[in-house]
Design a protein around this motif. Structure first.
Motif, PDB file in Angstrom:
ATOM      1  N   MET A   1       0.847  -1.192   0.000  1.00 29.56           N
ATOM      2  CA  MET A   1       0.000   0.000   0.000  1.00 29.56           C
ATOM      3  C   MET A   1       0.884   1.244   0.000  1.00 29.56           C
ATOM      4  N   ALA A   2       0.562   2.238  -0.869  1.00 27.54           N
ATOM      5  CA  ALA A   2       1.344   3.458  -0.959  1.00 27.54           C
ATOM      6  C   ALA A   2       1.176   4.285   0.309  1.00 27.54           C
ATOM      7  N   SER A   3       2.264   4.879   0.764  1.00 24.44           N
ATOM      8  CA  SER A   3       2.238   5.718   1.949  1.00 24.44           C
ATOM      9  C   SER A   3       1.552   7.044   1.634  1.00 24.44           C
ATOM     10  N   ASP A   4       0.957   7.691   2.672  1.00 22.83           N
ATOM     11  CA  ASP A   4       0.371   9.014   2.481  1.00 22.83           C
ATOM     12  C   ASP A   4       1.382  10.115   2.800  1.00 22.83           C
ATOM     13  N   TYR A   5       2.656   9.748   2.904  1.00 27.30           N
ATOM     14  CA  TYR A   5       3.730  10.696   3.216  1.00 27.30           C
ATOM     15  C   TYR A   5       3.718  11.878   2.253  1.00 27.30           C
ATOM     16  N   TRP A   6       3.388  11.638   0.993  1.00 24.16           N
ATOM     17  CA  TRP A   6       3.502  12.653  -0.042  1.00 24.16           C
ATOM     18  C   TRP A   6       2.220  13.456  -0.223  1.00 24.16           C
ATOM     19  N   SER A   7       1.140  13.010   0.334  1.00 33.77           N
ATOM     20  CA  SER A   7      -0.140  13.692   0.149  1.00 33.77           C
ATOM     21  C   SER A   7      -0.088  15.100   0.736  1.00 33.77           C
ATOM     22  N   GLY A   8      -0.429  16.085  -0.079  1.00 36.70           N
ATOM     23  CA  GLY A   8      -0.442  17.478   0.357  1.00 36.70           C
ATOM     24  C   GLY A   8       0.908  18.159   0.350  1.00 36.70           C
ATOM     25  N   ARG A   9       1.983  17.423   0.051  1.00 33.11           N
ATOM     26  CA  ARG A   9       3.307  18.034   0.003  1.00 33.11           C
ATOM     27  C   ARG A   9       3.558  18.624  -1.391  1.00 33.11           C
ATOM     28  N   THR A  10       4.384  19.636  -1.428  1.00 32.31           N
ATOM     29  CA  THR A  10       4.770  20.254  -2.698  1.00 32.31           C
ATOM     30  C   THR A  10       6.155  19.747  -3.076  1.00 32.31           C
ATOM     31  N   VAL A  11       6.244  19.105  -4.241  1.00 30.62           N
ATOM     32  CA  VAL A  11       7.492  18.479  -4.683  1.00 30.62           C
ATOM     33  C   VAL A  11       7.910  19.082  -6.017  1.00 30.62           C
ATOM     34  N   LEU A  12       9.146  19.519  -6.086  1.00 28.57           N
ATOM     35  CA  LEU A  12       9.721  20.036  -7.321  1.00 28.57           C
ATOM     36  C   LEU A  12      10.479  18.897  -7.996  1.00 28.57           C
ATOM     37  N   VAL A  13      10.115  18.587  -9.240  1.00 29.56           N
ATOM     38  CA  VAL A  13      10.785  17.530 -10.010  1.00 29.56           C
ATOM     39  C   VAL A  13      11.459  18.180 -11.206  1.00 29.56           C
ATOM     40  N   THR A  14      12.791  18.122 -11.257  1.00 27.06           N
ATOM     41  CA  THR A  14      13.504  18.646 -12.419  1.00 27.06           C
ATOM     42  C   THR A  14      13.624  17.547 -13.472  1.00 27.06           C
ATOM     43  N   GLY A  15      13.685  17.972 -14.737  1.00 25.47           N
ATOM     44  CA  GLY A  15      13.643  16.980 -15.807  1.00 25.47           C
ATOM     45  C   GLY A  15      12.303  16.280 -15.808  1.00 25.47           C
ATOM     46  N   GLY A  16      11.245  17.014 -15.460  1.00 25.69           N
ATOM     47  CA  GLY A  16       9.940  16.408 -15.197  1.00 25.69           C
ATOM     48  C   GLY A  16       9.214  15.840 -16.402  1.00 25.69           C
ATOM     49  N   LEU A  17       9.643  16.203 -17.614  1.00 25.89           N
ATOM     50  CA  LEU A  17       9.064  15.581 -18.812  1.00 25.89           C
ATOM     51  C   LEU A  17      10.032  14.574 -19.425  1.00 25.89           C
ATOM     52  N   GLY A  18      11.116  14.290 -18.721  1.00 27.51           N
ATOM     53  CA  GLY A  18      12.083  13.315 -19.199  1.00 27.51           C
ATOM     54  C   GLY A  18      11.663  11.895 -18.861  1.00 27.51           C
ATOM     55  N   PHE A  19      12.522  10.972 -19.218  1.00 28.85           N
ATOM     56  CA  PHE A  19      12.246   9.546 -19.029  1.00 28.85           C
ATOM     57  C   PHE A  19      11.908   9.224 -17.575  1.00 28.85           C
ATOM     58  N   VAL A  20      12.844   9.438 -16.682  1.00 27.56           N
ATOM     59  CA  VAL A  20      12.629   9.087 -15.280  1.00 27.56           C
ATOM     60  C   VAL A  20      11.763  10.120 -14.579  1.00 27.56           C
ATOM     61  N   GLY A  21      12.038  11.403 -14.829  1.00 29.28           N
ATOM     62  CA  GLY A  21      11.307  12.460 -14.139  1.00 29.28           C
ATOM     63  C   GLY A  21       9.810  12.391 -14.328  1.00 29.28           C
ATOM     64  N   SER A  22       9.362  12.060 -15.530  1.00 32.99           N
ATOM     65  CA  SER A  22       7.911  12.014 -15.787  1.00 32.99           C
ATOM     66  C   SER A  22       7.226  10.936 -14.971  1.00 32.99           C
ATOM     67  N   HIS A  23       7.920   9.856 -14.676  1.00 29.76           N
ATOM     68  CA  HIS A  23       7.333   8.800 -13.851  1.00 29.76           C
ATOM     69  C   HIS A  23       7.249   9.231 -12.386  1.00 29.76           C
ATOM     70  N   PHE A  24       8.211  10.035 -11.934  1.00 34.30           N
ATOM     71  CA  PHE A  24       8.088  10.617 -10.596  1.00 34.30           C
ATOM     72  C   PHE A  24       6.876  11.548 -10.541  1.00 34.30           C
ATOM     73  N   VAL A  25       6.730  12.397 -11.551  1.00 30.80           N
ATOM     74  CA  VAL A  25       5.600  13.319 -11.591  1.00 30.80           C
ATOM     75  C   VAL A  25       4.281  12.558 -11.514  1.00 30.80           C
ATOM     76  N   GLU A  26       4.157  11.528 -12.325  1.00 33.48           N
ATOM     77  CA  GLU A  26       2.922  10.744 -12.368  1.00 33.48           C
ATOM     78  C   GLU A  26       2.622  10.077 -11.031  1.00 33.48           C
ATOM     79  N   GLU A  27       3.620   9.439 -10.429  1.00 33.21           N
ATOM     80  CA  GLU A  27       3.402   8.729  -9.167  1.00 33.21           C
ATOM     81  C   GLU A  27       3.085   9.705  -8.038  1.00 33.21           C
ATOM     82  N   LEU A  28       3.765  10.825  -7.989  1.00 34.72           N
ATOM     83  CA  LEU A  28       3.513  11.812  -6.936  1.00 34.72           C
ATOM     84  C   LEU A  28       2.112  12.397  -7.046  1.00 34.72           C
ATOM     85  N   LEU A  29       1.667  12.676  -8.259  1.00 30.95           N
ATOM     86  CA  LEU A  29       0.304  13.168  -8.444  1.00 30.95           C
ATOM     87  C   LEU A  29      -0.713  12.133  -7.974  1.00 30.95           C
TER      88      LEU A  29
END
Length: 329
Positions: free
Chosen positions: A1-29
């Protein structure tokens, strides 16, 4: 089960449309975070796959311009975490012929991101590193402490140098400023949204690209050299867990599933629906290190999921690649 640690937090992802970065963006959202997605180059095919979430803010910024980075983020009252995925990469010819540029630009981007995190007192900082930092001479699985503190090895490869100095700068900033900085070290990463262009140095996209263009996969040497791979979504899950847990400043990220380059080529051909005869070897060409394996004790003590098998991950990667080939026609 995914943790709620990230819920409501503001996260800056650099390279956010790149290969790895876009997957971070998607999962964090998906986990309820507010995401500042920084990008330099347009990738409409990636943007189309990201959730149409209110929590997503797209910011086009060249990280080489420190003032532009400050201006783009100054209106954001609070940033809780930064995940730096931005990097200048390329094929082996580029890595060697433009090594100075690669080291310079990667370190300047890193410095700008780190100084932003320091000045804004951002709690969690992730600097995506690489298993490339380890010595090629290692014959046994390398542990996290087999790094620059023990083996600082010169290389003409600008990308590899930049990852080594990423780790050095992270150490110095932890010590001087008391920052919480995480440097995950993945093995070879693959999956959807990778760079499938002709300038990539990633072996799996190269193989899929060859097959799609009606060329054979050519293996240098006898193909017996072995590698390990990690599916991009599994890398993302491991890194987010690393931050949530907080025990490890550095972490090897990979799987125990080692594969020879020749067997990998046959698996890629199978995933692409191609005949095994499309793979050939050139024994007269040079080969890389015969083997590199990571010690994954810390990784297994941390993650609560089973990484995808290479066969399953290759199937998903090939499906994405062919779907996007059809879109482009």
């Amino acid at each position: 089960m995914a943790s709620d640690y990230w819920s409501g937090r503001t996260v800056l992802v650099t390279g956010g449309l790149g290969f790895v970065g876009s997957h971070f963006v998607e999962e964090l959202l998906d986990r309820g975070a507010e995401v500042l997605c920084l990008y330099r180059g347009e990738r409409p095919e990636v943007l189309a796959e990201l959730p149409a979430a209110q929590g997503l803010r797209l910011l086009r910024v060249d990280l080489l311009d420190h003032e532009a980075l400050l201006a783009a983020t100054e209106a954001v009252p609070r940033i809780d975490a930064v995940i730096n995925c931005a990097t200048l990469d390329g094929n082996m010819e580029f890595l060697l012929q433009q090594a100075g540029r690669m080291l310079d630009e990667n370190m300047r981007m890193l410095s700008h991101v780190l100084n932003l995190a320091r000045d804004r007192r951002i709690a969690d900082v992730v600097l995506l590193s690489s298993a490339e930092i380890y010595s090629y001479q290692s014959t046994s699985p390398v542990r996290e402490d087999d790094d620059h503190r023990r083996h600082m090895q010169y290389t003409p490869n600008g990308y590899r140098l930049s990852k080594m100095f990423t780790e050095v700068l992270a150490d110095l900033y932890r010590e001087q400023y008391g920052m919480k900085i995480y440097t995950p070290r993945p093995t070879n990463v693959y999956g959807p949204r990778d760079d499938f262009g002709t300038t990539t140095n990633h072996v799996i996209p190269n193989m899929l690209g060859k097959l799609a263009s009606e060329q054979d996969i050519e293996i240098w040497g006898d193909g017996s050299q072995t590698r390990t791979f990690i599916y991009v979504k599994d890398l993302v899950l491991a890194v987010l867990k690393m931050v949530e847990d907080g025990r490890f400043q550095t972490l090897n990220v990979g799987t125990e599933e080692s594969v020879s380059i020749l067997d990998l080529a046959h698996l890629v051909a199978e995933a692409a629906g191609c005949d095994a005869g499309r793979v050939r070897i050139d024994p007269d060409k040079p080969v890389g290190a015969s083997r590199r394996a990571l010690d994954l004790d810390a990784f297994h003590s941390l993650v609560d999921f089973a990484p995808r098998s290479l066969k399953d991950g290759l199937r998903e990667t090939a499906q994405w690649y062919h779907k996007n080939l059809q879109r482009a026609k």
